[in-house]
Scaffold this active site. Structure first.
Site, PDB file in Angstrom:
ATOM      1  N   ASN A  54       0.592  -1.184  -0.209  1.00 27.65           N
ATOM      2  CA  ASN A  54      -0.031   0.053  -0.037  1.00 27.65           C
ATOM      3  C   ASN A  54       0.742   1.225   0.091  1.00 27.65           C
ATOM      4  OD1 ASN A  54      -2.495  -1.277   0.076  1.00 27.65           O
ATOM      5  ND2 ASN A  54      -2.515  -1.621   2.265  1.00 27.65           N
ATOM      6  N   ASP A 101       1.594   1.053  -9.614  1.00 26.90           N
ATOM      7  CA  ASP A 101       0.410   0.568  -9.441  1.00 26.90           C
ATOM      8  C   ASP A 101       0.183  -0.854  -9.933  1.00 26.90           C
ATOM      9  OD1 ASP A 101      -2.606   0.859  -9.061  1.00 26.90           O
ATOM     10  OD2 ASP A 101      -2.736   0.779 -11.199  1.00 26.90           O
ATOM     11  N   ASP A 104       2.512  -2.988  -7.013  1.00 26.52           N
ATOM     12  CA  ASP A 104       2.146  -3.408  -5.423  1.00 26.52           C
ATOM     13  C   ASP A 104       1.580  -4.563  -5.272  1.00 26.52           C
ATOM     14  OD1 ASP A 104      -0.165  -2.896  -7.017  1.00 26.52           O
ATOM     15  OD2 ASP A 104      -0.899  -0.987  -6.080  1.00 26.52           O
ATOM     16  N   ARG A 109       2.270 -10.221  -3.171  1.00 24.51           N
ATOM     17  CA  ARG A 109       2.248 -11.519  -3.259  1.00 24.51           C
ATOM     18  C   ARG A 109       3.862 -12.079  -2.829  1.00 24.51           C
ATOM     19  NH1 ARG A 109      -0.978 -10.308  -7.428  1.00 24.51           N
ATOM     20  NH2 ARG A 109       0.595 -10.067  -8.901  1.00 24.51           N
ATOM     21  N   ASP A 122      -5.778   0.122  -3.647  1.00 28.55           N
ATOM     22  CA  ASP A 122      -5.281   0.293  -4.804  1.00 28.55           C
ATOM     23  C   ASP A 122      -6.409   1.015  -5.707  1.00 28.55           C
ATOM     24  OD1 ASP A 122      -5.236  -0.954  -7.789  1.00 28.55           O
ATOM     25  OD2 ASP A 122      -3.198  -0.788  -7.119  1.00 28.55           O
ATOM     26  N   HIS A 123      -7.623   0.119  -5.684  1.00 31.67           N
ATOM     27  CA  HIS A 123      -8.812   0.949  -6.479  1.00 31.67           C
ATOM     28  C   HIS A 123      -9.073   2.312  -5.876  1.00 31.67           C
ATOM     29  CE1 HIS A 123      -8.825  -3.191  -8.052  1.00 31.67           C
ATOM     30  NE2 HIS A 123      -9.769  -2.724  -9.072  1.00 31.67           N
TER      31      HIS A 123
END
Length: 400
Positions: A54, A101, A104, A109, A122-123
Site C-alpha cells: 500500500n 500501480d 504493488d 504476493r 489500490d482501487h
C-alpha cells in the site's frame, strides 16, 4: 455525530465476510502480457522486502500529485507553454504511477502480505487518479481551463465507473485487449513527451495541417486535441461501456439476479455526471473560467468515495452501496446556480458566492473523504490484524 461511526461505514458482518474474499482479474492486453509484465516483475525486485504494497501504491500517486502542483505553478491556465522539462516530468510521473500501480500487487504476493485492504486501497487511489491524472494530462496537452478539460475528466471517470460496477457484479476486474490502464497510459505518456519536444501548442494545430492524409476523416476545423478526445470517446462508447454492460448482463443471468436492478445502479452515477454538466453549463456559472481545477478536485473526491464504496461492497460481499447523500452538495450547487431559470430573476449566487460555496464544498468533501477512508482502513487493519503502510513482521519471500 457530524459523520457516521466506523461501525456504520463497515459493519461487523461485512468484516466477517472478508473470509470469502478472493482476488480475481483478467487482462487480455498483449502489451501487458508480453512487454510490460517482464518489466513489472523486474521493477518489483527493486523494492526492499520491508516496503508495504500500500505504501508503493501511495508513493506512485504522489508522483501525480506532485505534477498537479508543478502544472499549477508553471502553467496555471493549463494552456500557456511552460518549461519543456515539466512535460517530461508529467510523462515520467504518469509512467511511474502506472509502474507502482502494477508493482504493488506483485510486492504483496512476494512478501506474503496480500489482503482485501490491498485491492480496496489500490482501487481507491486509482479512482482519485481519474481526476488528478486528468488535470496533469490537460495541462500537458495545453487544453486550457475550458470544456476540453471537462471532457477529458469525463472520459477518464466514466470508464472507471463502469469497470468498477462490472467488477462488483462479476467478481473480477476485466481489462480488454486495448484498455486505459495499459495502452491508454502509454499513449498519454507519448503525447506528453511530444509536448516536451514541440510544445503543447502542437495539439492545437488543425488536422489538415498536422496530418494531411487524415484531413478528410474529420471536420475541417478539427484540431489534434479534438482527435484525442474523439478517439477516447469512441473507445469508451463502443468498446469499454458496452463490454461492461454485457458482462454485467451475463453475470446477472448466471446468478439468477435481476438485470433491471443492476442496470438501475447506473442511475446515481448518471445523476452525478448530470450535476456536473448542469452546474458548469449554466450561463450563471463562472466555474469553468475561474475555478475549474478546484471543481475537478472536489468532484474527484466525490467520485473517489463512490468508486471505493462499490469496491468496499465487492470485497465484503455486501449490498451495492447507495450514495445519493454524497451527491447532495453537488445537487445543491447545480440547483442554486440554475435557479434563475425557474424564478425568472437574477443570479442567486454571485461569482464570489459561487466561489465561496465551492471552497466550502471542497473543505467538507476533503474532511469527509479522509474521515471515511481512515475509518475504513482502521476497521480492516484491526479485523485482519495488519498495518496499512508497513509490514509488521519479517516478510517471508513467496515464490511467484
Amino acid at each position: 455525530m457530524f459523520f457516521p461511526s466506523k461501525e456504520e461505514y463497515v459493519s461487523d458482518d461485512a468484516l466477517r465476510n472478508l473470509r470469502l474474499y478472493k482476488y480475481s482479474s483478467i487482462d487480455k492486453s498483449f502489451v501487458s502480457r508480453y512487454v510490460l509484465r517482464p518489466y513489472w516483475e523486474f521493477a518489483t525486485t527493486l523494492f526492499p522486502m520491508w516496503i508495504a504494497p500500500n505504501l508503493i501504491t501511495l508513493l506512485g500517486f504522489a508522483f501525480v500529485l506532485l505534477n498537479v502542483v508543478i502544472a499549477l505553478i508553471y502553467t496555471p491556465d493549463f494552456e500557456t507553454a511552460g518549461p519543456s522539462w515539466i512535460y517530461f516530468s508529467f510523462a515520467l510521473g504518469i509512467w511511474l504511477y502506472s509502474t507502482f500501480d502494477n508493482v504493488d500487487g506483485k510486492q504483496a504476493r512476494r512478501t506474503g502480505s496480500s489482503s482485501p485492504l490491498g485491492e480496496l486501497f489500490d482501487h481507491g487511489v486509482d479512482s482519485l487518479n481519474c481526476s488528478f491524472g486528468a488535470l496533469v494530462q490537460a495541462a500537458g496537452l495545453g487544453f486550457g481551463l475550458n470544456w476540453y478539460t471537462v471532457s477529458l475528466h469525463t472520459l477518464t471517470t466514466v470508464p472507471f465507473f463502469f469497470s468498477t460496477w462490472e467488477n462488483y457484479h462479476t467478481g473480477s476486474l476485466y481489462l480488454g485487449y486495448i484498455n486505459g490502464p495499459t495502452e491508454g497510459l502509454i499513449i498519454a505518456c507519448i503525447t506528453l513527451i511530444i509536448s516536451g519536444i514541440f510544445g503543447p501548442a502542437v495539439w492545437s494545430q488543425q488536422v489538415a495541417t498536422a496530418l494531411p492524409p487524415l484531413a478528410g476523416m474529420f471536420p475541417e476545423s478539427s484540431t489534434l486535441k479534438d482527435v484525442i478526445l474523439g478517439s477516447m470517446f469512441f473507445m469508451m462508447a463502443f468498446t469499454q461501456v458496452p463490454v461492461s454492460v454485457y458482462r454485467v448482463y451475463e453475470a446477472c443471468k448466471a446468478k439468477g439476479t435481476k438485470v433491471s436492478e443492476a442496470m438501475a445502479q447506473i442511475i446515481p452515477f448518471a445523476a452525478y455526471m448530470a450535476a456536473i454538466y448542469l452546474w458548469l453549463g449554466s450561463p450563471f456559472s463562472n466555474i469553468v473560467n475561474d475555478h475549474l481545477v478546484t471543481f475537478v478536485i472536489t468532484v474527484g473526491l466525490v467520485f473517489g468515495r463512490i468508486a471505493t464504496a462499490i469496491i468496499l461492497a465487492h470485497v465484503t460481499h455486501t449490498d451495492y452501496p447507495s450514495y445519493w447523500t454524497m451527491l447532495t452538495p453537488m445537487f445543491i450547487g447545480a440547483t442554486l446556480i440554475n435557479l434563475p431559470f425557474l424564478t425568472a430573476g437574477g443570479a442567486i449566487l454571485s461569482p464570489t458566492g459561487e466561489a465561496i460555496y465551492l471552497c466550502g464544498f471542497l473543505a467538507y468533501q476533503t474532511v469527509s473523504y479522509f474521515h471515511w477512508a481512515l475509518a475504513v482502513i482502521d476497521r480492516f487493519c484491526t479485523h485482519l490484524k495488519i498495518s496499512c503502510l508497513r509490514i509488521p513482521y519479517r516478510p517471508v519471500p513467496v515464490r511467484p
